[in-house]
Design a protein around this motif. Structure first.
Motif, PDB file in Angstrom:
ATOM      1  N   GLU A  20       0.837  -1.202   0.000  1.00 59.76           N
ATOM      2  CA  GLU A  20       0.000   0.000   0.000  1.00 59.76           C
ATOM      3  C   GLU A  20       0.875   1.256   0.000  1.00 59.76           C
ATOM      4  OE1 GLU A  20      -3.614   2.117   2.521  1.00 59.76           O
ATOM      5  OE2 GLU A  20      -2.540   0.422   3.403  1.00 59.76           O
ATOM      6  N   GLY A  21       1.894   1.272   0.842  1.00 57.14           N
ATOM      7  CA  GLY A  21       2.794   2.426   0.908  1.00 57.14           C
ATOM      8  C   GLY A  21       3.550   2.639  -0.387  1.00 57.14           C
ATOM      9  N   ALA A  22       4.024   1.543  -0.984  1.00 59.24           N
ATOM     10  CA  ALA A  22       4.745   1.654  -2.255  1.00 59.24           C
ATOM     11  C   ALA A  22       3.820   2.164  -3.348  1.00 59.24           C
ATOM     12  CB  ALA A  22       5.338   0.298  -2.642  1.00 59.24           C
ATOM     13  N   GLY A  23       2.593   1.667  -3.353  1.00 54.41           N
ATOM     14  CA  GLY A  23       1.622   2.131  -4.341  1.00 54.41           C
ATOM     15  C   GLY A  23       1.303   3.602  -4.182  1.00 54.41           C
ATOM     16  N   ARG A  24       1.161   4.017  -2.927  1.00 50.08           N
ATOM     17  CA  ARG A  24       0.868   5.437  -2.659  1.00 50.08           C
ATOM     18  C   ARG A  24       2.051   6.309  -3.071  1.00 50.08           C
ATOM     19  NH1 ARG A  24      -0.252   5.468   2.835  1.00 50.08           N
ATOM     20  NH2 ARG A  24      -2.274   4.585   2.348  1.00 50.08           N
ATOM     21  N   ALA A  25       3.275   5.847  -2.764  1.00 54.69           N
ATOM     22  CA  ALA A  25       4.474   6.636  -3.069  1.00 54.69           C
ATOM     23  C   ALA A  25       4.716   6.772  -4.570  1.00 54.69           C
ATOM     24  CB  ALA A  25       5.702   6.004  -2.413  1.00 54.69           C
ATOM     25  N   THR A  26       4.345   5.724  -5.325  1.00 54.62           N
ATOM     26  CA  THR A  26       4.594   5.742  -6.762  1.00 54.62           C
ATOM     27  C   THR A  26       3.375   6.170  -7.574  1.00 54.62           C
ATOM     28  OG1 THR A  26       4.009   3.397  -6.983  1.00 54.62           O
ATOM     29  CG2 THR A  26       6.338   3.925  -6.598  1.00 54.62           C
ATOM     30  N   GLY A  27       2.259   6.379  -6.901  1.00 57.82           N
ATOM     31  CA  GLY A  27       1.040   6.756  -7.611  1.00 57.82           C
ATOM     32  C   GLY A  27       0.380   5.577  -8.310  1.00 57.82           C
ATOM     33  N   ASN A  28       0.738   4.363  -7.905  1.00 57.86           N
ATOM     34  CA  ASN A  28       0.183   3.154  -8.502  1.00 57.86           C
ATOM     35  C   ASN A  28      -1.040   2.728  -7.690  1.00 57.86           C
ATOM     36  OD1 ASN A  28      -0.373   0.503  -9.333  1.00 57.86           O
ATOM     37  ND2 ASN A  28       1.776   0.035  -9.698  1.00 57.86           N
ATOM     38  N   GLU A  29      -2.221   3.114  -8.147  1.00 60.02           N
ATOM     39  CA  GLU A  29      -3.450   2.837  -7.418  1.00 60.02           C
ATOM     40  C   GLU A  29      -3.734   1.339  -7.317  1.00 60.02           C
ATOM     41  OE1 GLU A  29      -6.652   5.064  -9.122  1.00 60.02           O
ATOM     42  OE2 GLU A  29      -5.682   6.986  -8.729  1.00 60.02           O
ATOM     43  N   SER A  30      -3.351   0.586  -8.335  1.00 57.63           N
ATOM     44  CA  SER A  30      -3.576  -0.859  -8.322  1.00 57.63           C
ATOM     45  C   SER A  30      -2.770  -1.529  -7.211  1.00 57.63           C
ATOM     46  CB  SER A  30      -3.201  -1.450  -9.684  1.00 57.63           C
ATOM     47  OG  SER A  30      -3.337  -2.848  -9.678  1.00 57.63           O
ATOM     48  N   LEU A  31      -1.519  -1.155  -7.082  1.00 58.25           N
ATOM     49  CA  LEU A  31      -0.658  -1.724  -6.039  1.00 58.25           C
ATOM     50  C   LEU A  31      -1.155  -1.303  -4.659  1.00 58.25           C
ATOM     51  CD1 LEU A  31       1.871  -3.402  -5.416  1.00 58.25           C
ATOM     52  CD2 LEU A  31       3.204  -1.290  -5.585  1.00 58.25           C
ATOM     53  N   GLU A  32      -1.587  -0.087  -4.546  1.00 60.51           N
ATOM     54  CA  GLU A  32      -2.123   0.411  -3.276  1.00 60.51           C
ATOM     55  C   GLU A  32      -3.367  -0.387  -2.878  1.00 60.51           C
ATOM     56  OE1 GLU A  32      -3.633   4.644  -1.340  1.00 60.51           O
ATOM     57  OE2 GLU A  32      -2.728   4.643  -3.333  1.00 60.51           O
ATOM     58  N   ALA A  33      -4.259  -0.615  -3.826  1.00 66.08           N
ATOM     59  CA  ALA A  33      -5.482  -1.384  -3.563  1.00 66.08           C
ATOM     60  C   ALA A  33      -5.155  -2.829  -3.219  1.00 66.08           C
ATOM     61  CB  ALA A  33      -6.411  -1.324  -4.774  1.00 66.08           C
ATOM     62  N   GLU A  34      -4.175  -3.397  -3.898  1.00 65.50           N
ATOM     63  CA  GLU A  34      -3.762  -4.769  -3.608  1.00 65.50           C
ATOM     64  C   GLU A  34      -3.229  -4.871  -2.175  1.00 65.50           C
ATOM     65  OE1 GLU A  34      -0.525  -8.011  -5.240  1.00 65.50           O
ATOM     66  OE2 GLU A  34      -1.256  -6.497  -6.635  1.00 65.50           O
ATOM     67  N   GLY A  35      -2.483  -3.873  -1.759  1.00 69.36           N
ATOM     68  CA  GLY A  35      -1.973  -3.843  -0.389  1.00 69.36           C
ATOM     69  C   GLY A  35      -3.085  -3.779   0.635  1.00 69.36           C
ATOM     70  N   ARG A  36      -4.082  -2.945   0.372  1.00 70.71           N
ATOM     71  CA  ARG A  36      -5.225  -2.864   1.295  1.00 70.71           C
ATOM     72  C   ARG A  36      -5.982  -4.183   1.334  1.00 70.71           C
ATOM     73  NH1 ARG A  36      -5.854   2.476  -0.877  1.00 70.71           N
ATOM     74  NH2 ARG A  36      -7.414   1.675  -2.308  1.00 70.71           N
ATOM     75  N   ALA A  37      -6.107  -4.834   0.181  1.00 72.72           N
ATOM     76  CA  ALA A  37      -6.804  -6.121   0.130  1.00 72.72           C
ATOM     77  C   ALA A  37      -6.039  -7.179   0.918  1.00 72.72           C
ATOM     78  CB  ALA A  37      -6.982  -6.562  -1.321  1.00 72.72           C
ATOM     79  N   ASP A  38      -4.721  -7.183   0.803  1.00 77.11           N
ATOM     80  CA  ASP A  38      -3.909  -8.131   1.575  1.00 77.11           C
ATOM     81  C   ASP A  38      -4.099  -7.918   3.072  1.00 77.11           C
ATOM     82  OD1 ASP A  38      -2.928  -9.190  -0.787  1.00 77.11           O
ATOM     83  OD2 ASP A  38      -0.923  -8.304  -0.588  1.00 77.11           O
ATOM     84  N   GLN A  39      -4.142  -6.667   3.477  1.00 80.96           N
ATOM     85  CA  GLN A  39      -4.337  -6.359   4.892  1.00 80.96           C
ATOM     86  C   GLN A  39      -5.722  -6.815   5.368  1.00 80.96           C
ATOM     87  OE1 GLN A  39      -2.926  -2.358   6.244  1.00 80.96           O
ATOM     88  NE2 GLN A  39      -2.407  -2.162   4.064  1.00 80.96           N
ATOM     89  N   ALA A  40      -6.733  -6.573   4.560  1.00 81.99           N
ATOM     90  CA  ALA A  40      -8.090  -6.961   4.918  1.00 81.99           C
ATOM     91  C   ALA A  40      -8.195  -8.480   5.030  1.00 81.99           C
ATOM     92  CB  ALA A  40      -9.090  -6.436   3.893  1.00 81.99           C
ATOM     93  N   ASP A  41      -7.567  -9.196   4.110  1.00 80.44           N
ATOM     94  CA  ASP A  41      -7.577 -10.656   4.132  1.00 80.44           C
ATOM     95  C   ASP A  41      -6.907 -11.170   5.402  1.00 80.44           C
ATOM     96  OD1 ASP A  41      -8.069 -13.241   2.988  1.00 80.44           O
ATOM     97  OD2 ASP A  41      -5.942 -13.324   2.422  1.00 80.44           O
ATOM     98  N   SER A  42      -5.790 -10.585   5.750  1.00 81.71           N
ATOM     99  CA  SER A  42      -5.072 -10.970   6.955  1.00 81.71           C
ATOM    100  C   SER A  42      -5.916 -10.702   8.200  1.00 81.71           C
ATOM    101  CB  SER A  42      -3.752 -10.216   7.049  1.00 81.71           C
ATOM    102  OG  SER A  42      -3.133 -10.465   8.282  1.00 81.71           O
ATOM    103  N   ASN A  43      -6.539  -9.553   8.247  1.00 81.66           N
ATOM    104  CA  ASN A  43      -7.383  -9.212   9.402  1.00 81.66           C
ATOM    105  C   ASN A  43      -8.565 -10.162   9.533  1.00 81.66           C
ATOM    106  OD1 ASN A  43      -5.762  -7.066  10.152  1.00 81.66           O
ATOM    107  ND2 ASN A  43      -6.926  -5.587   8.957  1.00 81.66           N
ATOM    108  N   LEU A  44      -9.131 -10.569   8.415  1.00 82.71           N
ATOM    109  CA  LEU A  44     -10.243 -11.512   8.430  1.00 82.71           C
ATOM    110  C   LEU A  44      -9.787 -12.865   8.962  1.00 82.71           C
ATOM    111  CD1 LEU A  44     -13.212 -11.915   7.714  1.00 82.71           C
ATOM    112  CD2 LEU A  44     -12.485 -12.564   5.416  1.00 82.71           C
TER     113      LEU A  44
END
Length: 64
Positions: A20-44
């Motif tokens: 998520e941080g790398a996506g935010r830093a590079t402006g890559n919305e797809s990578l940022e969303a993938e990071g959030r999804a990974d976090q949500a999956d882990s939390n679940l």
């Protein structure tokens, strides 16, 4: 929850934060969303393991 599961879930959560941080830093919305999804999956997964632990404690309490 076993120690292996805790470590695996935490590693997945941290990996998601990095993505998520790398996506935010590079402006890559797809990578940022993938990071959030990974976090949500882990939390679940962590929530499911905690629920199983809670049910086991209830079950053990009625055994006595």
């Amino acid at each position: 929850m076993g120690a292996d599961d805790k470590i695996s879930n935490k590693a997945e959560e941290l990996g998601g934060k990095v993505k998520e941080g790398a996506g935010r830093a590079t402006g890559n919305e797809s990578l940022e969303a993938e990071g959030r999804a990974d976090q949500a999956d882990s939390n679940l997964k962590q929530a499911g393991e905690k629920a199983k632990e809670g049910m086991k404690k209830v079950k053990d309490a009625f055994k006595s």
